[in-house]
Motif scaffolding. Structure first.
Motif, PDB file in Angstrom:
ATOM      1  N   THR A   1      -1.596  -3.352  13.857  1.00  0.00           N
ATOM      2  CA  THR A   1      -2.276  -2.080  14.098  1.00  0.00           C
ATOM      3  C   THR A   1      -1.605  -0.946  13.343  1.00  0.00           C
ATOM      4  O   THR A   1      -2.277  -0.071  12.779  1.00  0.00           O
ATOM      5  N   ALA A   2      -0.271  -0.955  13.314  1.00  0.00           N
ATOM      6  CA  ALA A   2       0.460   0.106  12.617  1.00  0.00           C
ATOM      7  C   ALA A   2       0.171   0.102  11.128  1.00  0.00           C
ATOM      8  O   ALA A   2       0.157   1.162  10.489  1.00  0.00           O
ATOM      9  N   ALA A   3      -0.054  -1.067  10.557  1.00  0.00           N
ATOM     10  CA  ALA A   3      -0.376  -1.129   9.130  1.00  0.00           C
ATOM     11  C   ALA A   3      -1.727  -0.480   8.838  1.00  0.00           C
ATOM     12  O   ALA A   3      -1.974  -0.037   7.718  1.00  0.00           O
ATOM     13  N   ALA A   4      -2.597  -0.412   9.858  1.00  0.00           N
ATOM     14  CA  ALA A   4      -3.901   0.234   9.703  1.00  0.00           C
ATOM     15  C   ALA A   4      -3.848   1.700  10.085  1.00  0.00           C
ATOM     16  O   ALA A   4      -4.396   2.557   9.387  1.00  0.00           O
TER      17      ALA A   4
ATOM     18  N   VAL B   1     -13.304   4.726  17.075  1.00  0.00           N
ATOM     19  CA  VAL B   1     -12.030   4.012  17.141  1.00  0.00           C
ATOM     20  C   VAL B   1     -11.794   3.475  18.547  1.00  0.00           C
ATOM     21  O   VAL B   1     -11.397   2.322  18.744  1.00  0.00           O
ATOM     22  N   PHE B   2     -12.049   4.318  19.555  1.00  0.00           N
ATOM     23  CA  PHE B   2     -11.841   3.875  20.925  1.00  0.00           C
ATOM     24  C   PHE B   2     -12.792   2.750  21.298  1.00  0.00           C
ATOM     25  O   PHE B   2     -12.423   1.801  21.975  1.00  0.00           O
TER      26      PHE B   2
ATOM     27  N   HIS C   1      -2.859  11.829   0.042  1.00  0.00           N
ATOM     28  CA  HIS C   1      -2.589  10.427  -0.302  1.00  0.00           C
ATOM     29  C   HIS C   1      -2.083   9.698   0.949  1.00  0.00           C
ATOM     30  O   HIS C   1      -1.242  10.228   1.685  1.00  0.00           O
ATOM     31  N   PRO C   2      -2.582   8.503   1.222  1.00  0.00           N
ATOM     32  CA  PRO C   2      -2.188   7.776   2.441  1.00  0.00           C
ATOM     33  C   PRO C   2      -0.675   7.582   2.593  1.00  0.00           C
ATOM     34  O   PRO C   2      -0.172   7.541   3.714  1.00  0.00           O
ATOM     35  N   LEU C   3       0.054   7.482   1.485  1.00  0.00           N
ATOM     36  CA  LEU C   3       1.505   7.299   1.592  1.00  0.00           C
ATOM     37  C   LEU C   3       2.185   8.506   2.233  1.00  0.00           C
ATOM     38  O   LEU C   3       3.205   8.353   2.915  1.00  0.00           O
TER      39      LEU C   3
ATOM     40  N   GLN D   1      -8.530   1.701   9.642  1.00  0.00           N
ATOM     41  CA  GLN D   1      -8.227   2.156   8.290  1.00  0.00           C
ATOM     42  C   GLN D   1      -9.247   3.181   7.795  1.00  0.00           C
ATOM     43  O   GLN D   1      -8.880   4.164   7.143  1.00  0.00           O
ATOM     44  N   ARG D   2     -10.497   2.945   8.126  1.00  0.00           N
ATOM     45  CA  ARG D   2     -11.557   3.844   7.653  1.00  0.00           C
ATOM     46  C   ARG D   2     -11.403   5.250   8.233  1.00  0.00           C
ATOM     47  O   ARG D   2     -11.743   6.240   7.584  1.00  0.00           O
TER      48      ARG D   2
END
Length: 388
Positions: free
Chosen positions: A85-88, A50-51, A355-357, A34-35
């Protein structure tokens, strides 16, 4: 009122980890995802942090048997992990989906030598796997492949061709490559793939394999989706996965496995819902009945997508393969609808490029275009209806 999926879940199978349990187990990983999600999308590249988090989390081994160092999970577990994972970050989720897919194909069709070489590395996170099936000119059904593999005088194989839309290109350590090894047989019907095709496990260090992540995608921008070129790519028989010329049997069995890209869509929808819910609470909008009712509708759609994803994983419907296809078709539609309604609910607050959306909206659209595309999925379900 609590966001959908944050606290409760009805068990979909005996001994299955709930979504809440998995969220707690992988909280440190999802925090990292998320970050970095927004900056990785802007740069169209995942950072090394991330990896490192992905490899260290243990999540990469979910589809591998315990005897090879994995978690021994079935499609119920892997679907839920993909959703989480997809939600992040959906880009990481589709990398994970392909990793699980290749791990499962090796588990199902690999020789013992292939299992011993690849599965422990894939389970530990030392290696990441990717699928190289699609081509620019072959269409979604994979029936007109330009990539060829021919026998050499020394008894090995020589692969020539190019693959497009390979998720994880340049990141993967091993690629599952689909190639035409003989001419299709007249009269052999298939909607997805054809006879005369063979799968090969080609490692990234092969001097005949070149990965190019130059695709400038609208969504899933940090998924390293790009091209894989095979030029005088040499392989021996140890690289062949499954029977020579019978890849279509492996392809046909994939949808029977219960693994579904609908899980990616469910994760995107859940993230969009949570964003809308948090905005309504923060702005005091939850006191308005109309807003609450809109949020309830979004929560219901998230739960519907999740229920179909879980049904796909359980494989207990009359036609499990069709349920898997339904989960992708409906899940991808729901995720787009939920994201767009969330944007409408936010009003001008969501009308900012970063915006994340808006990232989720672009990512949501991509799932319906992934193989099998939604239109091909509809054809796979409906084609048998016309059989004499």
């Amino acid at each position: 009122m609590a966001p959908a999926g944050g606290l409760t879940l009805t068990q979909a199978g005996a001994g299955a980890a709930t979504r809440a349990e998995l969220a707690e187990r992988y909280a440190s990983l999802t925090e990292v995802l998320q970050r970095h999600a927004q900056s990785a999308d802007a740069a169209a590249e995942l950072p090394q942090e991330v990896f490192a988090a992905l490899r260290a989390s243990g999540i990469l081994g979910a589809a591998v048997a315990v005897e090879y160092g994995g978690q021994g999970g079935d499609s119920l577990l892997t679907n839920r992990l993909i959703e989480l994972t997809a939600a992040a970050d959906p880009s990481v989720a589709i990398i994970l989906f392909q990793h699980y897919a290749v791990s499962s194909r090796i588990s199902e069709w690999g020789s013992e030598a292939q299992r011993e070489r690849y599965l422990p590395r894939l389970a530990s996170g030392e290696w990441i796997a990717a699928s190289a099936w699609s081509e620019s000119g072959s269409g979604a059904d994979k029936r007109n492949l330009a990539t060829k593999a021919r026998r050499t005088e020394g008894g090995g194989w020589l692969l020539e061709g190019a693959k497009a839309f390979t998720t994880g290109a340049g990141l993967a350590d091993v690629y599952l490559v689909l190639a035409q090894t003989s001419a299709p047989t007249d009269g052999v019907a298939s909607t997805y793939g054809s006879d005369g095709q063979t799968f090969f496990l080609i490692e990234a260090g092969n001097p005949g394999l070149f990965a190019n992540t130059g695709m400038d995608l609208v969504g899933m921008r940090s998924s390293a989706t790009g091209f894989v070129e095979l030029t005088a790519c040499e392989a021996d028989d140890s690289a062949v996965l499954g029977p020579v010329g019978a890849a279509v049997r492996i392809i046909a069995g994939v949808r029977e496995s219960g693994a579904t890209l609908g899980a990616v869509s469910a994760g995107i929808a859940a993230a969009a819902y949570r964003t809308a819910f948090a905005h309504a609470r923060r702005r005091g909008l939850a006191d308005q009945q109309a807003v609450r009712h809109r949020l309830v509708d979004l929560a219901a759609k998230v739960e519907a997508a999740r229920a179909l994803v879980d049904a796909s994983a359980r494989r207990d419907s009359a036609e499990p393969g069709n349920t898997t296809l339904y989960s992708k078709i409906l899940g991808s539609r729901i995720s787009e609808e939920v994201v767009q309604e969330a944007l409408r609910l936010l009003g001008s607050a969501g009308y900012l490029h970063d915006h994340p959306l808006n990232k989720l909206a672009r990512d949501a659209r991509a799932v319906g275009l992934m193989g099998p595309t939604n239109d091909l999925a509809r054809e796979l379900v409906s084609a048998p209806w016309t059989a004499a």
